[in-house]
Write a protein that holds these residues in place. Structure first.
Motif, PDB file in Angstrom:
ATOM      1  N   ARG A 103      22.105  16.488 -68.648  1.00 26.92           N
ATOM      2  CA  ARG A 103      22.574  16.513 -67.251  1.00 26.92           C
ATOM      3  C   ARG A 103      22.405  17.945 -66.761  1.00 26.92           C
ATOM      4  NH1 ARG A 103      24.986  14.159 -63.273  1.00 26.92           N
ATOM      5  NH2 ARG A 103      24.886  12.193 -64.379  1.00 26.92           N
ATOM      6  N   ASP A 122      27.605  17.569 -56.994  1.00 28.52           N
ATOM      7  CA  ASP A 122      26.399  16.750 -57.128  1.00 28.52           C
ATOM      8  C   ASP A 122      25.959  16.600 -58.579  1.00 28.52           C
ATOM      9  OD1 ASP A 122      26.277  16.387 -54.396  1.00 28.52           O
ATOM     10  OD2 ASP A 122      24.996  18.143 -54.072  1.00 28.52           O
ATOM     11  N   ARG A 123      26.536  17.388 -59.467  1.00 25.68           N
ATOM     12  CA  ARG A 123      26.233  17.227 -60.891  1.00 25.68           C
ATOM     13  C   ARG A 123      26.763  15.905 -61.437  1.00 25.68           C
ATOM     14  NH1 ARG A 123      29.299  21.778 -63.607  1.00 25.68           N
ATOM     15  NH2 ARG A 123      28.276  21.021 -65.477  1.00 25.68           N
ATOM     16  N   PHE A 124      27.704  15.301 -60.731  1.00 24.56           N
ATOM     17  CA  PHE A 124      28.380  14.102 -61.227  1.00 24.56           C
ATOM     18  C   PHE A 124      28.128  12.929 -60.295  1.00 24.56           C
ATOM     19  CE2 PHE A 124      30.732  17.930 -62.336  1.00 24.56           C
ATOM     20  CZ  PHE A 124      30.788  17.838 -63.718  1.00 24.56           C
ATOM     21  N   ASP A 125      27.712  11.806 -60.884  1.00 24.87           N
ATOM     22  CA  ASP A 125      27.437  10.599 -60.095  1.00 24.87           C
ATOM     23  C   ASP A 125      28.702   9.795 -59.836  1.00 24.87           C
ATOM     24  OD1 ASP A 125      24.694  11.178 -60.037  1.00 24.87           O
ATOM     25  OD2 ASP A 125      24.400  10.208 -61.984  1.00 24.87           O
ATOM     26  N   THR A 126      29.660   9.850 -60.756  1.00 25.72           N
ATOM     27  CA  THR A 126      30.893   9.082 -60.619  1.00 25.72           C
ATOM     28  C   THR A 126      32.085   9.951 -60.988  1.00 25.72           C
ATOM     29  OG1 THR A 126      30.895   8.268 -62.909  1.00 25.72           O
ATOM     30  CG2 THR A 126      29.664   6.973 -61.269  1.00 25.72           C
ATOM     31  N   GLU A 127      33.265   9.541 -60.548  1.00 23.69           N
ATOM     32  CA  GLU A 127      34.475  10.277 -60.916  1.00 23.69           C
ATOM     33  C   GLU A 127      34.777  10.122 -62.403  1.00 23.69           C
ATOM     34  OE1 GLU A 127      37.497   8.700 -61.712  1.00 23.69           O
ATOM     35  OE2 GLU A 127      36.928   6.634 -61.247  1.00 23.69           O
ATOM     36  N   GLN A 157      32.559  10.294 -64.785  1.00 29.62           N
ATOM     37  CA  GLN A 157      31.802  11.364 -65.439  1.00 29.62           C
ATOM     38  C   GLN A 157      32.538  12.686 -65.332  1.00 29.62           C
ATOM     39  OE1 GLN A 157      27.962  11.331 -63.541  1.00 29.62           O
ATOM     40  NE2 GLN A 157      27.169   9.669 -64.803  1.00 29.62           N
ATOM     41  N   THR A 165      36.191  12.322 -54.511  1.00 29.69           N
ATOM     42  CA  THR A 165      35.921  11.698 -53.211  1.00 29.69           C
ATOM     43  C   THR A 165      35.866  12.727 -52.098  1.00 29.69           C
ATOM     44  OG1 THR A 165      37.009   9.649 -53.929  1.00 29.69           O
ATOM     45  CG2 THR A 165      36.718   9.961 -51.564  1.00 29.69           C
ATOM     46  N   LYS A 185      32.677  14.980 -52.492  1.00 33.93           N
ATOM     47  CA  LYS A 185      31.460  14.217 -52.214  1.00 33.93           C
ATOM     48  C   LYS A 185      31.281  13.994 -50.714  1.00 33.93           C
ATOM     49  CE  LYS A 185      29.136  12.982 -55.971  1.00 33.93           C
ATOM     50  NZ  LYS A 185      27.668  13.207 -56.142  1.00 33.93           N
TER      51      LYS A 185
END
Length: 418
Positions: free
Chosen positions: A129, A311-316, A318, A406, A409
Motif C-alpha cells: 500500500r 487517500d491511503r485508505f479505501d475503508t475505515e 483499513q 468519513t 474523505k
C-alpha cells in the motif's frame, strides 16, 4: 503496464538494492550494495533514471522495510528528489512482517541480497500500500508528536515511581479518601509539601489554621475547601507509619529526584505542545478534526501526523487495522467467540492519540458519551472499574475512527447528530 520495481534492504550503513521489472523478474537487473548516505542514494537514483530512460517504464515503484530510523533518510530522499518526481514514482515504506511472510513462502535463506530481491518481488505482486510522500510539515509534526508520546510515557513511569516512594514515606496519603483530598498529589502545592521533609515532619503537629494558610499560600488561593483538605492531609500524615531517620532521608532524596523529573517532563511536554500548535495551523485537516468537541490541537496533530493523506485508505476498516484498533476473529465451526483479543500490531502512536482523544471527546459530545457508557456497562467480564473504562475507551476510539474517516474523505466539519 510496464513497471520498474526497486527493493531496498536498509541497514545503518548500507542499502542493498535489487531491481526488477514486469518483464525481467527471475533474474534482477541490479542486485548490489550501496552506502546508506547521500552518495549511495544518488548512485541508486542515477541507475533508476538510466533504466527509465532506456525502457520507458509507465511506473517506478520503490520499496523498503521500516527499519527503525535507518529507512527515514532514503525514503525521504527518493520521495522528494526533483528528478525522480518527473517519473511516475511511488515510494513505500513496508511493514517488515508483511515482507517476512511473503519471503518465507518462497525462500528459507536469509541474507541482504535475497531480502532486497523479495522486497522487489513483493512490490511486483502488488501486495503493498503506497505510503504518501510526506510534505515537510507532516514529517516535522510527526517528530514532535512522537517525541511527545515518548515524554508522556516517561512522565507516567516517573509518577508511578513517585507514588511507590511516597507510600514508603507517607502511606496514608497514597490511600486517603479522594473525596476528602480532592486534588492531585502531582499538583504544585502537593508536590512542594511532599518533597519538603521539614514540612512533612511539622504537619502532624501544625495547627489546622496555620496549615490552611500554608495551603492557600502555596496554592495561590485555588482550593475551594482548604480546611477540609488540611484536616485530611494532617490525618494522613499522623496515621502513616514512622520511619528511622536514615531510611526517611533516603526516601526524601528519592522523592525530590522524582519530583524534579515530573516537573521537567511537564515543562518539556508544554514546550512541545507550543511547537505542535504552530505547525498544526498550516494543515487543512486540522480544522476538520478540531471541529470534534474535546479533541484539541495536540491530539488532532498526533492523529494527522500518523494518518497522513486519508487517500491511503479505501475503508475505515483499513484505517482501524493500521491503528491496531481491530479485533482478531475467533471462530470454529458454528462457534463464534464474543470475547476476541485486540490486535496491537498497528501504529502505536496513532492508537495512543485516538484513545486519548476519544476519552476527552466522550466528556464533551453527548453521542460519544452515550456510546462510551453503553460499552462501559457491557463490560460484565470484569468488575474492576479501570478495566471497564479502558475497554470502553478503546471501543469509543474505534467509533472515532469511523467518524474521522468519513469527515476527512468528504472534507466535512463535524456536527453532533441530533
Amino acid at each position: 503496464m510496464n513497471k520498474l520495481f526497486i527493493g531496498i534492504d536498509v541497514s545503518s550503513k548500507d542499502l542493498q538494492v535489487a531491481i526488477t521489472d514486469s518483464e525481467n523478474y527471475q533474474t534482477p537487473l541490479v542486485n548490489k550494495s550501496f552506502s546508506n548516505d547521500l552518495i549511495g542514494a544518488s548512485e541508486v537514483k542515477e541507475i533508476i533514471l538510466d533504466l527509465a530512460q532506456k525502457n520507458g517504464y509507465d511506473k517506478v515503484i520503490i520499496g523498503m522495510e521500516a527499519t527503525s530510523i535507518y529507512s527515514f533518510h532514503p525514503a525521504y530522499f527518493f520521495s522528494n528528489d526533483d528528478d525522480l518526481k518527473k517519473l511516475n514514482v511511488e515510494t513505500d515504506v513496508i511493514n517488515p512482517r508483511q515482507t517476512k511472510r511473503f519471503h518465507d513462502v518462497f525462500e528459507e535463506n536469509k541474507n541482504d541480497p535475497v531480502d532486497a530481491y523479495f522486497i522487489a518481488e513483493y512490490l511486483r505482486y502488488g501486495k503493498y500500500r503506497v505510503t504518501i510522500a510526506r510534505q515537510d510539515e507532516y514529517l516535522a509534526l510527526q517528530r514532535l508528536t512522537r517525541t511527545r508520546y515518548e515524554f508522556t510515557q516517561s512522565l507516567v513511569r516517573a509518577k508511578q515511581h513517585f507514588i511507590e516512594a511516597l507510600y514508603y514515606r507517607v502511606n496514608k496519603l497514597v490511600t486517603v479518601d479522594k473525596d476528602k483530598v480532592n486534588t492531585s498529589i502531582f499538583g504544585a502545592t502537593m508536590m512542594s509539601i511532599i518533597s519538603d521533609s521539614h514540612t512533612l515532619d511539622e504537619i502532624a503537629q501544625m495547627p489546622v489554621e496555620k496549615l490552611v494558610e500554608y495551603l492557600q499560600e502555596k496554592g495561590h488561593g485555588r482550593f475551594s475547601d482548604p480546611e477540609t483538605l488540611a484536616k485530611a492531609i494532617q490525618k494522613a500524615v499522623r496515621g502513616s507509619y514512622r520511619l528511622g531517620q536514615v531510611i526517611k532521608d533516603s526516601i526524601d532524596s528519592v522523592l525530590a529526584v522524582y519530583s524534579n523529573e515530573i516537573r521537567t517532563y511537564k515543562k518539556l511536554i508544554a514546550d512541545l505542545d507550543k511547537a505542535i500548535s504552530k505547525i498544526i495551523l498550516t494543515l487543512p485537516e486540522a480544522k476538520i478534526l478540531e471541529s470534534i468537541p474535546g479533541i484539541g490541537k495536540v491530539y488532532s496533530a498526533g492523529i494527522i501526523a500518523e494518518i497522513g493523506s486519508i487517500d491511503r485508505f479505501d475503508t475505515e476498516a483499513q484505517l482501524a487495522k493500521y491503528a491496531g484498533l481491530a479485533w482478531n476473529q475467533k471462530q470454529s465451526g458454528s462457534f463464534d467467540s464474543e470475547h476476541t483479543p485486540l490486535s496491537k500490531t498497528g501504529n502505536r502512536y496513532l492508537r495512543y492519540y485516538l484513545v486519548e482523544a476519544a476519552n476527552l471527546i466522550r466528556l464533551k459530545d453527548p453521542v460519544f458519551a452515550q456510546y462510551y457508557r453503553k460499552k462501559y456497562d457491557e463490560a460484565t467480564f470484569s468488575s474492576h472499574k479501570r478495566a471497564s473504562h479502558k475497554r470502553a475507551c478503546v471501543l469509543t476510539a474505534r467509533k472515532l475512527i469511523r467518524v474521522i474517516f468519513t469527515l476527512l474523505k468528504n472534507g466535512q466539519i463535524y456536527q453532533t447528530p441530533r
